[in-house]
Design a protein around this motif. Structure first.
Motif, PDB file in Angstrom:
ATOM      1  N   ALA A  24       4.403  -5.099   5.263  1.00 48.86           N
ATOM      2  CA  ALA A  24       4.259  -5.834   7.007  1.00 48.86           C
ATOM      3  C   ALA A  24       2.995  -6.782   7.107  1.00 48.86           C
ATOM      4  CB  ALA A  24       5.048  -6.531   6.996  1.00 48.86           C
ATOM      5  N   THR A  27       1.083  -8.084   3.977  1.00 47.49           N
ATOM      6  CA  THR A  27       1.817  -9.582   3.467  1.00 47.49           C
ATOM      7  C   THR A  27       0.867 -10.390   5.313  1.00 47.49           C
ATOM      8  OG1 THR A  27       3.619  -8.836   3.151  1.00 47.49           O
ATOM      9  CG2 THR A  27       3.190 -10.628   3.365  1.00 47.49           C
ATOM     10  N   ILE A  28       1.048 -10.064   6.370  1.00 51.31           N
ATOM     11  CA  ILE A  28       0.710 -10.362   6.868  1.00 51.31           C
ATOM     12  C   ILE A  28      -0.950 -11.268   6.667  1.00 51.31           C
ATOM     13  CG2 ILE A  28      -0.770 -10.841   9.574  1.00 51.31           C
ATOM     14  CD1 ILE A  28       1.999  -9.179  10.218  1.00 51.31           C
ATOM     15  N   ILE A  32      -3.157 -14.804   6.167  1.00 50.87           N
ATOM     16  CA  ILE A  32      -4.025 -15.332   7.012  1.00 50.87           C
ATOM     17  C   ILE A  32      -4.720 -16.233   6.315  1.00 50.87           C
ATOM     18  CG2 ILE A  32      -5.351 -14.423   9.094  1.00 50.87           C
ATOM     19  CD1 ILE A  32      -3.318 -13.366  10.677  1.00 50.87           C
TER      20      ILE A  32
END
Length: 91
Positions: A24, A27-28, A32
């Motif tokens: 997670a 992926t963030i 960004i």
């Protein structure tokens, strides 16, 4: 806090595995990065905004020789703190 510490805290707080928390967070970070490369901004409510701003061409100096040199225009990343977080930090 380092990335590994953040992953452990997310894992514990969300009740998910370390592998899921790592996935997670990775992926963030990719999302960004892609948004900033595309010229966009990322607004995180209660935390702040990450954006890019253009820089102008300017003169600088070569640190080895002291010779004047032109630094080309580019972009830099800017983080603007959310008002409520700034107020909380400053009491």
């Amino acid at each position: 806090m380092k990335k590994n510490e953040l992953i452990k805290e997310v894992s514990k707080s969300a009740g998910i595995s370390l592998m899921q928390a790592t996935s997670a967070l990775d992926t963030i970070m990719v999302v960004i990065r892609q948004e900033l490369i595309g010229g966009g901004a990322v607004r995180l409510a209660g935390i702040g905004t990450i954006s890019t701003v253009p820089t102008k061409k300017r003169m600088g100096r070569n640190p080895k020789t002291g010779e004047a040199m032109e630094i080309p225009p580019g972009r830099k990343v800017r983080f603007s703190v959310a008002k409520e977080l700034k107020n909380t930090l400053n009491g």
